[in-house]
Design a protein around this motif. Structure first.
Motif, PDB file in Angstrom:
ATOM      1  N   ALA A 264      21.640  64.387  44.197  1.00  0.00           N
ATOM      2  CA  ALA A 264      22.808  65.064  43.493  1.00  0.00           C
ATOM      3  C   ALA A 264      23.269  66.287  43.981  1.00  0.00           C
ATOM      4  N   LEU A 265      22.460  67.250  44.456  1.00  0.00           N
ATOM      5  CA  LEU A 265      22.774  68.407  45.104  1.00  0.00           C
ATOM      6  C   LEU A 265      23.728  68.168  46.545  1.00  0.00           C
ATOM      7  N   VAL A 266      23.612  67.145  47.149  1.00  0.00           N
ATOM      8  CA  VAL A 266      24.389  66.917  48.088  1.00  0.00           C
ATOM      9  C   VAL A 266      25.593  66.238  47.778  1.00  0.00           C
ATOM     10  N   GLN A 267      25.616  65.506  46.929  1.00  0.00           N
ATOM     11  CA  GLN A 267      26.726  64.601  46.458  1.00  0.00           C
ATOM     12  C   GLN A 267      27.782  65.647  45.771  1.00  0.00           C
ATOM     13  N   MET A 268      27.102  66.421  44.953  1.00  0.00           N
ATOM     14  CA  MET A 268      28.255  67.209  44.072  1.00  0.00           C
ATOM     15  C   MET A 268      28.698  68.439  44.935  1.00  0.00           C
ATOM     16  N   THR A 269      27.939  68.929  46.014  1.00  0.00           N
ATOM     17  CA  THR A 269      28.601  69.894  46.812  1.00  0.00           C
ATOM     18  C   THR A 269      29.342  69.391  47.881  1.00  0.00           C
ATOM     19  N   SER A 270      29.516  67.807  48.163  1.00  0.00           N
ATOM     20  CA  SER A 270      30.344  67.278  48.999  1.00  0.00           C
ATOM     21  C   SER A 270      31.658  66.603  48.571  1.00  0.00           C
ATOM     22  N   GLU A 271      31.867  66.960  47.398  1.00  0.00           N
ATOM     23  CA  GLU A 271      33.021  66.292  46.749  1.00  0.00           C
ATOM     24  C   GLU A 271      33.900  67.423  46.147  1.00  0.00           C
ATOM     25  N   TYR A 272      35.213  67.202  46.556  1.00  0.00           N
ATOM     26  CA  TYR A 272      35.975  68.577  46.393  1.00  0.00           C
ATOM     27  C   TYR A 272      37.454  67.958  45.765  1.00  0.00           C
ATOM     28  N   GLY A 273      38.340  68.944  45.247  1.00  0.00           N
ATOM     29  CA  GLY A 273      39.421  68.474  44.511  1.00  0.00           C
ATOM     30  C   GLY A 273      39.422  68.156  43.397  1.00  0.00           C
ATOM     31  N   PRO A 274      40.643  68.412  42.741  1.00  0.00           N
ATOM     32  CA  PRO A 274      40.498  68.166  41.162  1.00  0.00           C
ATOM     33  C   PRO A 274      39.882  66.448  40.528  1.00  0.00           C
TER      34      PRO A 274
END
Length: 493
Positions: A264-274
């Motif tokens: 999750a720490l990879v997934q959440m820090t790889s997603e950007y934008g509203p």
């Protein structure tokens, strides 16, 4: 079309339990399965195929444009009752044809069907004896799903299997959230239809299932129910909990669970934008864990820490929409942590209204850990002005919890009454509730590990043997964590 093994009468809960017990007895005889962490996944994916076939049966009757998710001869009904598939022939079919088909032959299908590819990509048949495998399949084939009520019965039984997996997983350092804690956190989050709800450490899906049950009766149209299913999202790193979460959600009526298998720490820090933001986060992230250097580099230098729970909190702050809210289970160590922890708490109080911290009794996660935990409730609506603390205490005469005497729902009843509505109006201080201005928290170095002022002399009245027992248990656990840390640091040399 009738599924193999169906009879006129639906399977009762008692009958279902008896079949599962018999199936597990069969698995104990197979040399390829060592303990529950082998047997329960094996049972789970076979049981899932049996239940999924029943769901497909219902879809075929109700949907005009029905197309099977699994083609012949790979549907349960096609092979599970075939008298020619037994012994070595059955084992070879499952290993050489069925599982390869489920792992790859559905690619390019609809999103609903493609769920199966993702679900089975890491599944293996661990049974060595084709004859015992045949016995197991025929036992599961006795389960009858005559109506949607039977699927709910299956889901109920599945919860009992998940509890046993959690018990087995506790030996590996994984502590799953007690259901009363989940129900309370969900209820006091005041969920609404149309909100996106994320559990970034979803395990076997407890928070997501409870959120579904909280909202499903309000979804009074097909469109609303479909939107609700899309709004429930999860991330899970480990293959076994991911498998069980997917199966759990599907058996609770979610056709295409939106669960990502990733750190999750990879997934959440790889997603950007509203579009990547969510309205609500409900979670119990792993704590006491440590992340590798490549994960730490995804975070600003001032908050880089190997404590997994801290990193989850930072990622959640970035993930919430303006006005979003979170209920997160965290250990005491996170509340009083210094260094990077202080900076993370400072950000939390600056950006969010940390309105409530519910202090859970010691031993909520017993028998796996005695480290005390808390539920933090905050909203991304601007700086904190004051934080309310509420102390949950065990029932009269109880000092803690155990596997046979876990926490119960009614232990939260007084807190629910005190809480007020969604706006938390009418709260008053009492022997279990107190409030602390943010100026006091800031002056105290952002320490949130604050004890109930009404219990100032509590330690004096506790018997010495209890105090010593508690201290020994906690010190042993701390020593174990330090030894683990020392090994990891040695490996970094």
């Amino acid at each position: 079309m009738a599924a193999a093994g169906k009879t006129a009468d639906k399977t009762s809960r008692a009958r279902l339990s008896a079949v599962i017990k018999s199936a597990r007895d069969t698995m104990r005889k197979d040399a390829g399965l060592n303990g529950d962490l082998d047997r329960l996944p094996q049972l789970s994916w076979l049981l899932f195929l049996r239940a999924f076939d029943a769901l497909e049966d219902s879809r075929e009757l109700l949907e005009e444009d029905y197309r099977p998710a699994i083609d012949k001869p790979y549907r349960w009904r096609d092979w599970a009752g075939d008298p020619d598939l037994y012994g070595d022939a059955l084992r070879d079919f499952v290993n050489g044809e069925l599982l390869p088909y489920l792992k790859g032959n559905l690619e390019g299908a609809t999103p609903r069907d493609a769920v199966l590819v993702d679900l089975f990509k890491d599944i293996h048949n661990r049974m060595l004896s084709g004859y015992l495998l045949g016995d197991l399949v025929r036992q599961l084939n006795e389960i009858n799903f005559a109506s949607s009520d039977d699927i709910h019965t299956m889901a109920y039984l599945y919860e009992s299997i998940l509890r046993e997996v959690r018990d087995a997983a506790g030996d590996s350092g994984e502590f799953y959230t007690p259901r009363p804690v989940i129900r309370f956190a969900v209820k006091q989050s005041f969920l609404s239809l149309g909100e996106s709800i994320l559990d970034p450490a979803c395990g076997t899906g407890g928070f997501l299932v409870e959120s579904l049950e909280e909202l499903v009766d309000r979804a009074d149209s097909t469109e609303a129910r479909q939107q609700l299913q899309r709004d429930l999202r999860g991330i899970e790193k480990k293959p076994l909990p991911y498998l069980l979460c997917m199966m759990n959600l599907i058996l609770h009526g979610i056709d295409s669970p939106t669960i990502v298998r990733n750190n999750a720490l990879v997934q959440m820090t790889s997603e950007y934008g509203p579009g990547s933001k969510v309205d609500v986060v409900l979670t119990n992230p792993p704590f006491g864990g440590e992340e590798e250097a490549s994960i730490l580099e995804r975070f600003p230098k001032g908050v880089q820490t190997r404590e997994t729970a801290w990193l989850f909190l930072v990622a959640i702050l970035d993930k919430l929409k303006p006005g979003g809210r979170c209920a997160i289970v965290l250990p005491n160590g996170v509340l009083f942590g210094e260094g990077a922890g202080t900076r993370i708490k400072e950000r939390l109080l600056r950006e969010c209204d940390l309105h409530t911290i519910v202090r859970l009794p010691q031993g909520v996660f017993a028998p796996y850990t005695q480290i005390p935990a808390n539920i933090l409730f905050f909203e991304k609506t601007g700086p904190t002005k004051e934080t309310w603390f509420y102390e949950i205490v065990p029932p009269d005469g109880r000092k803690g919890y155990s596997k046979t005497k876990p926490m119960r729902d009614d232990e939260f009843e007084e807190c629910v009454k005190w809480w007020g509505d969604r706006e938390r109006e009418g709260r008053e201080e009492n022997e279990r509730a107190w409030r602390v201005p943010v100026a006091d928290i800031t002056a105290n170095g952002f320490n949130l590990d604050l004890t109930n002022p009404a219990n100032g002399d509590d330690l004096i009245h506790r018997p010495p043997y209890e105090l010593i027992s508690d201290l020994v248990a906690i010190e042993r656990e701390i020593l174990g964590l330090l030894e683990k840390l020392a090994v990891n640091l040695e490996g970094l040399k």
